[in-house]
Design a protein around this motif. Structure first.
Motif, PDB file in Angstrom:
ATOM      1  N   GLY A 166       0.825  -1.201   0.000  1.00 47.47           N
ATOM      2  CA  GLY A 166       0.000   0.000   0.000  1.00 47.47           C
ATOM      3  C   GLY A 166       0.858   1.250   0.000  1.00 47.47           C
ATOM      4  O   GLY A 166       1.989   1.250   0.481  1.00 47.47           O
ATOM      5  N   ARG A 167       0.302   2.310  -0.553  1.00 47.55           N
ATOM      6  CA  ARG A 167       1.008   3.574  -0.575  1.00 47.55           C
ATOM      7  C   ARG A 167       1.337   4.013   0.853  1.00 47.55           C
ATOM      8  O   ARG A 167       0.471   3.986   1.723  1.00 47.55           O
ATOM      9  N   GLY A 168       2.588   4.412   1.079  1.00 43.12           N
ATOM     10  CA  GLY A 168       2.996   4.880   2.394  1.00 43.12           C
ATOM     11  C   GLY A 168       3.418   3.773   3.344  1.00 43.12           C
ATOM     12  O   GLY A 168       3.830   4.034   4.472  1.00 43.12           O
ATOM     13  N   GLU A 169       3.336   2.561   2.867  1.00 41.71           N
ATOM     14  CA  GLU A 169       3.658   1.429   3.727  1.00 41.71           C
ATOM     15  C   GLU A 169       5.161   1.116   3.707  1.00 41.71           C
ATOM     16  O   GLU A 169       5.842   1.410   2.732  1.00 41.71           O
ATOM     17  N   ILE A 170       5.635   0.519   4.799  1.00 40.41           N
ATOM     18  CA  ILE A 170       6.964  -0.100   4.772  1.00 40.41           C
ATOM     19  C   ILE A 170       6.730  -1.603   4.804  1.00 40.41           C
ATOM     20  O   ILE A 170       6.164  -2.133   5.765  1.00 40.41           O
ATOM     21  N   TYR A 171       7.130  -2.256   3.724  1.00 42.52           N
ATOM     22  CA  TYR A 171       6.922  -3.698   3.601  1.00 42.52           C
ATOM     23  C   TYR A 171       8.283  -4.374   3.699  1.00 42.52           C
ATOM     24  O   TYR A 171       9.207  -4.041   2.952  1.00 42.52           O
ATOM     25  N   GLY A 172       8.414  -5.301   4.613  1.00 35.89           N
ATOM     26  CA  GLY A 172       9.694  -5.979   4.801  1.00 35.89           C
ATOM     27  C   GLY A 172       9.664  -7.382   4.236  1.00 35.89           C
ATOM     28  O   GLY A 172       8.812  -8.190   4.606  1.00 35.89           O
ATOM     29  N   LEU A 173      10.578  -7.655   3.311  1.00 38.43           N
ATOM     30  CA  LEU A 173      10.722  -9.020   2.792  1.00 38.43           C
ATOM     31  C   LEU A 173      11.813  -9.697   3.607  1.00 38.43           C
ATOM     32  O   LEU A 173      12.979  -9.306   3.543  1.00 38.43           O
ATOM     33  N   LEU A 174      11.404 -10.678   4.387  1.00 40.01           N
ATOM     34  CA  LEU A 174      12.328 -11.351   5.289  1.00 40.01           C
ATOM     35  C   LEU A 174      12.645 -12.730   4.732  1.00 40.01           C
ATOM     36  O   LEU A 174      11.738 -13.488   4.387  1.00 40.01           O
ATOM     37  N   GLY A 175      13.920 -13.047   4.646  1.00 42.04           N
ATOM     38  CA  GLY A 175      14.268 -14.371   4.153  1.00 42.04           C
ATOM     39  C   GLY A 175      15.754 -14.632   4.300  1.00 42.04           C
ATOM     40  O   GLY A 175      16.556 -13.705   4.411  1.00 42.04           O
ATOM     41  N   ALA A 176      16.106 -15.915   4.295  1.00 36.35           N
ATOM     42  CA  ALA A 176      17.507 -16.320   4.411  1.00 36.35           C
ATOM     43  C   ALA A 176      18.262 -15.948   3.137  1.00 36.35           C
ATOM     44  O   ALA A 176      17.652 -15.586   2.132  1.00 36.35           O
ATOM     45  N   ASN A 177      19.569 -16.057   3.173  1.00 39.08           N
ATOM     46  CA  ASN A 177      20.365 -15.884   1.950  1.00 39.08           C
ATOM     47  C   ASN A 177      19.895 -16.881   0.916  1.00 39.08           C
ATOM     48  O   ASN A 177      19.675 -18.050   1.229  1.00 39.08           O
TER      49      ASN A 177
END
Ligand SMILES: Nc1ncnc2c1ncn2[C@@H]1O[C@H](COP(=O)(O)OP(=O)(O)O)[C@@H](O)[C@H]1O
Ligand SMILES: [Mg+2]
Length: 276
Positions: free
Chosen positions: A49-60
């Protein structure tokens, strides 16, 4: 104190009433090396969404950078599509490029030139006048905790942490609508990590910026993200706010959510030999 950043580059105005900054639908990307095919990103759909901080979490090796490169038009997916503020990244590549900026560890700079020379050069590419670029760059660097006495030294003399901050400052010279931060704090010492994290959070509060960041740091994902998507072997295996994820998995901490969703602890899941 609000930092001053450049007005948006002339280009397409965002006239969409869509509340989505980014919509990825069924994105798949393979790499072929030595007759072997590896699915780096596997049928990923997500919305930011606009204004959001989206974190993609994952291993190497879980596909984070590949996905970010697809979002930023650097890689063409084998299947699926990506829209940034209602524009298709392939059909409307140039318009999308004006709306986004990507910061990654392998940021390209002229290493013999100073931080400030690099930033003024980058500003020029985007139509920011040298004096203005200099002033804004200094304001951002100061806020990131960079010793501004050192901005005239060749970039190669600065620590990796400092160089990373210069890369972040460069991304903000042009006030991107969508900022893609690929592991913005990996390899930084604790203090630099905190400075960068604080800066990212403040920016979101002060500006109409949407941020997608990748991390393999659980604490960082939780600290910065409004919502987290967990990537595992190229698939988005879980998504939600930290609270939603904990509730859904009956978990006390994000670490336990990760473990249940992927079957591995984050540090065990890392595949350093295949990373990059
Ligand atoms: N240019 C490439 N050529 C071949 N394989 C690649 C390439 N880029 C990434 N990969 C592979 O794709 C998978 C995902 O990599 P990547 O997106 O870099 O993961 P992450 O950023 O999460 O560490 C890994 O197995 C990696 O080795
Ligand atoms: Mg990566």
């Amino acid at each position: 104190m609000a930092i001053e950043i450049a007005p948006r580059r002339p280009g397409p105005q965002v006239t969409t009433h869509s509340r989505d900054a980014l919509v990825a639908t069924a994105v798949t990307k393979h790499f072929r090396t030595d007759n072997k095919t590896r699915r780096a990103v596997d049928d990923v759909s997500l919305r930011v969404g606009r204004g959001e901080i989206y974190g993609l979490l994952g291993a190497n090796g879980s596909g984070k950078s590949t996905l970010i490169r697809v979002f930023s038009t650097l890689l063409i997916p084998d299947a699926g599509d990506v829209r940034v503020f209602d524009r298709d990244v392939q059909a409307d590549e140039l318009a999308v490029k004006r709306l986004i900026n990507r910061v990654s560890v392998e940021a390209s700079f002229f290493k013999k030139l100073s931080a400030i020379e690099n930033l003024v050069y980058a500003g020029r590419l985007y139509g920011v006048a040298p004096d203005e670029a200099k002033r804004k760059a200094l304001a951002i660097l100061r806020r990131l905790g960079v010793d501004v006495e050192r901005v005239n030294e060749p970039l190669e003399k600065l620590s990796r942490g400092m160089q990373q901050k210069v890369a972040i400052a460069r991304a903000f010279l042009t006030a991107p609508m969508l900022l893609l931060l690929d592991e913005p704090t990996t390899g930084l010492d604790i203090r630099s990590k905190r400075e960068v994290q604080t800066f990212i959070r403040d920016l979101r509060i002060e500006h109409d910026a949407t941020i997608v960041l990748t991390t393999h740091d659980l604490d960082e994902a939780e600290r910065l993200s409004d919502r987290i998507g967990i990537l595992h072997e190229g698939r988005l295996v879980a998504e939600g706010t930290t609270d939603e994820l904990r509730a859904r998995y009956g978990a006390a901490a994000l670490e336990d959510v990760f473990m249940t969703a992927t079957g591995k602890r984050l540090d065990e899941a890392d595949e350093p030999e295949r990373a990059k």
